[in-house]
Motif scaffolding. Structure first.
Motif, PDB file in Angstrom:
ATOM      1  N   UNK A 117       0.841  -1.203   0.000  1.00  0.00           N
ATOM      2  CA  UNK A 117       0.000   0.000   0.000  1.00  0.00           C
ATOM      3  C   UNK A 117       0.875   1.252   0.000  1.00  0.00           C
ATOM      4  N   UNK A 118       0.549   2.175  -0.882  1.00  0.00           N
ATOM      5  CA  UNK A 118       1.325   3.416  -0.986  1.00  0.00           C
ATOM      6  C   UNK A 118       1.422   4.133   0.352  1.00  0.00           C
ATOM      7  N   UNK A 119       0.319   4.204   1.074  1.00  0.00           N
ATOM      8  CA  UNK A 119       0.290   4.950   2.334  1.00  0.00           C
ATOM      9  C   UNK A 119       1.247   4.363   3.369  1.00  0.00           C
ATOM     10  N   UNK A 120       1.419   3.051   3.345  1.00  0.00           N
ATOM     11  CA  UNK A 120       2.372   2.415   4.269  1.00  0.00           C
ATOM     12  C   UNK A 120       3.798   2.795   3.881  1.00  0.00           C
ATOM     13  N   UNK A 121       4.080   2.795   2.593  1.00  0.00           N
ATOM     14  CA  UNK A 121       5.408   3.207   2.124  1.00  0.00           C
ATOM     15  C   UNK A 121       5.662   4.671   2.475  1.00  0.00           C
ATOM     16  N   UNK A 122       4.666   5.523   2.272  1.00  0.00           N
ATOM     17  CA  UNK A 122       4.809   6.941   2.627  1.00  0.00           C
ATOM     18  C   UNK A 122       5.093   7.098   4.118  1.00  0.00           C
ATOM     19  N   UNK A 123       4.379   6.316   4.936  1.00  0.00           N
ATOM     20  CA  UNK A 123       4.593   6.372   6.382  1.00  0.00           C
ATOM     21  C   UNK A 123       6.030   6.007   6.723  1.00  0.00           C
ATOM     22  N   UNK A 124       6.554   4.994   6.069  1.00  0.00           N
ATOM     23  CA  UNK A 124       7.939   4.582   6.323  1.00  0.00           C
ATOM     24  C   UNK A 124       8.936   5.658   5.908  1.00  0.00           C
ATOM     25  N   UNK A 125       8.668   6.334   4.811  1.00  0.00           N
ATOM     26  CA  UNK A 125       9.565   7.412   4.382  1.00  0.00           C
ATOM     27  C   UNK A 125       9.517   8.561   5.381  1.00  0.00           C
ATOM     28  N   UNK A 126       8.330   8.919   5.835  1.00  0.00           N
ATOM     29  CA  UNK A 126       8.229   9.964   6.857  1.00  0.00           C
ATOM     30  C   UNK A 126       8.905   9.533   8.155  1.00  0.00           C
ATOM     31  N   UNK A 127       8.776   8.260   8.507  1.00  0.00           N
ATOM     32  CA  UNK A 127       9.448   7.753   9.699  1.00  0.00           C
ATOM     33  C   UNK A 127      10.961   7.880   9.544  1.00  0.00           C
ATOM     34  N   UNK A 128      11.468   7.585   8.344  1.00  0.00           N
ATOM     35  CA  UNK A 128      12.904   7.736   8.084  1.00  0.00           C
ATOM     36  C   UNK A 128      13.323   9.198   8.262  1.00  0.00           C
ATOM     37  N   UNK A 129      12.543  10.133   7.730  1.00  0.00           N
ATOM     38  CA  UNK A 129      12.862  11.554   7.917  1.00  0.00           C
ATOM     39  C   UNK A 129      12.804  11.937   9.399  1.00  0.00           C
ATOM     40  N   UNK A 130      11.844  11.412  10.134  1.00  0.00           N
ATOM     41  CA  UNK A 130      11.734  11.685  11.566  1.00  0.00           C
ATOM     42  C   UNK A 130      12.995  11.231  12.292  1.00  0.00           C
ATOM     43  N   UNK A 131      13.484  10.058  11.954  1.00  0.00           N
ATOM     44  CA  UNK A 131      14.642   9.506  12.649  1.00  0.00           C
ATOM     45  C   UNK A 131      15.973  10.057  12.124  1.00  0.00           C
ATOM     46  N   UNK A 132      16.096  10.210  10.793  1.00  0.00           N
ATOM     47  CA  UNK A 132      17.382  10.582  10.182  1.00  0.00           C
ATOM     48  C   UNK A 132      17.541  12.080   9.973  1.00  0.00           C
ATOM     49  N   UNK A 133      16.441  12.797   9.902  1.00  0.00           N
ATOM     50  CA  UNK A 133      16.524  14.231   9.648  1.00  0.00           C
ATOM     51  C   UNK A 133      16.613  14.532   8.163  1.00  0.00           C
ATOM     52  N   UNK A 134      16.801  15.806   7.825  1.00  0.00           N
ATOM     53  CA  UNK A 134      16.721  16.251   6.441  1.00  0.00           C
ATOM     54  C   UNK A 134      18.002  16.084   5.638  1.00  0.00           C
ATOM     55  N   UNK A 135      19.093  15.800   6.292  1.00  0.00           N
ATOM     56  CA  UNK A 135      20.374  15.735   5.598  1.00  0.00           C
ATOM     57  C   UNK A 135      21.130  17.049   5.710  1.00  0.00           C
ATOM     58  N   UNK A 136      22.331  17.038   5.183  1.00  0.00           N
ATOM     59  CA  UNK A 136      23.251  18.174   5.321  1.00  0.00           C
ATOM     60  C   UNK A 136      22.774  19.429   4.596  1.00  0.00           C
ATOM     61  N   UNK A 137      22.186  19.247   3.422  1.00  0.00           N
ATOM     62  CA  UNK A 137      21.763  20.393   2.618  1.00  0.00           C
ATOM     63  C   UNK A 137      20.300  20.691   2.927  1.00  0.00           C
ATOM     64  N   UNK A 138      20.081  21.487   3.978  1.00  0.00           N
ATOM     65  CA  UNK A 138      18.727  21.804   4.412  1.00  0.00           C
ATOM     66  C   UNK A 138      18.748  23.069   5.256  1.00  0.00           C
ATOM     67  N   UNK A 139      17.589  23.684   5.367  1.00  0.00           N
ATOM     68  CA  UNK A 139      17.482  24.849   6.247  1.00  0.00           C
ATOM     69  C   UNK A 139      17.611  24.430   7.704  1.00  0.00           C
ATOM     70  N   UNK A 140      17.163  23.217   8.047  1.00  0.00           N
ATOM     71  CA  UNK A 140      17.330  22.724   9.416  1.00  0.00           C
ATOM     72  C   UNK A 140      18.801  22.718   9.817  1.00  0.00           C
ATOM     73  N   UNK A 141      19.667  22.268   8.921  1.00  0.00           N
ATOM     74  CA  UNK A 141      21.098  22.217   9.213  1.00  0.00           C
ATOM     75  C   UNK A 141      21.671  23.623   9.360  1.00  0.00           C
ATOM     76  N   UNK A 142      21.243  24.543   8.490  1.00  0.00           N
ATOM     77  CA  UNK A 142      21.713  25.928   8.601  1.00  0.00           C
ATOM     78  C   UNK A 142      21.273  26.561   9.919  1.00  0.00           C
ATOM     79  N   UNK A 143      20.023  26.351  10.294  1.00  0.00           N
ATOM     80  CA  UNK A 143      19.502  26.908  11.547  1.00  0.00           C
ATOM     81  C   UNK A 143      20.243  26.293  12.734  1.00  0.00           C
ATOM     82  N   UNK A 144      20.459  24.982  12.697  1.00  0.00           N
ATOM     83  CA  UNK A 144      21.174  24.312  13.787  1.00  0.00           C
ATOM     84  C   UNK A 144      22.587  24.869  13.932  1.00  0.00           C
ATOM     85  N   UNK A 145      23.270  25.058  12.835  1.00  0.00           N
ATOM     86  CA  UNK A 145      24.623  25.637  12.893  1.00  0.00           C
ATOM     87  C   UNK A 145      24.592  27.058  13.435  1.00  0.00           C
TER      88      UNK A 145
END
Length: 153
Positions: A117-145
């Motif tokens: 089911x697409x929605x389950x896959x989407x949930x897993x991708x969002x879970x990955x973002x929740x746990x791993x974060x946005x990556x180095x190239x992101x506004x979150x990283x700039x704000x954190x720095x």
């Protein structure tokens, strides 16, 4: 021969490691754009989207449809920007859990159906973002720095 293979494999892994920032960026941009686009479509046709909620028997269909549509639109935009990535993943996961529970699950017969089911896959991708974060190239990283918060990227 073994030394040659090990050397070449090490070189290839070093190149991939140097570009590790690219994976989260590309996934965030494409996945975020997908949600931004679906959110815009739902907001522009909120009456039709609300009628789908009525048909699915979702409580408070007008409010629920608007909340879902705006969550997708704003969530997609923030995901693309890499801003509040972990935070925005939470309502997106909730949106997907509601979709699976109240809409999609009636058409799913077994574990294979749920996994596909697409929605389950989407949930897993969002879970990955929740746990791993946005990556180095992101506004979150700039704000954190800027705030002096140490990141793992």
């Amino acid at each position: 021969m073994r030394h040659y293979i090990a050397t070449k494999a090490s070189q290839a892994l070093q190149v991939l490691h140097a570009g590790r920032w690219l994976g989260p960026l590309v996934v965030r941009l494409v996945f975020g754009y997908f949600w931004l686009e679906t959110g815009i479509a739902k907001v522009h046709n909120l009456e039709g989207f609300t009628q789908r909620f009525v048909g699915w028997g979702i409580p408070h269909p007008a409010f629920s449809a608007a909340l879902s549509a705006w969550t997708e639109l704003i969530g997609g935009l923030l995901l693309m920007l890499g801003l509040f990535t972990r935070l925005v993943s939470i309502p997106m996961i909730i949106n997907m859990i509601v979709a699976v529970t109240l809409v999609v699950s009636s058409n799913l017969m077994g574990l294979d159906d749920y996994v596909e089911a697409d929605e389950v896959v989407y949930t897993l991708i969002f879970f990955w973002f929740l746990m791993a974060g946005p990556g180095k190239v992101s506004l979150d990283t700039l704000v954190a720095r800027w705030l002096g918060i140490r990141t793992q990227d």
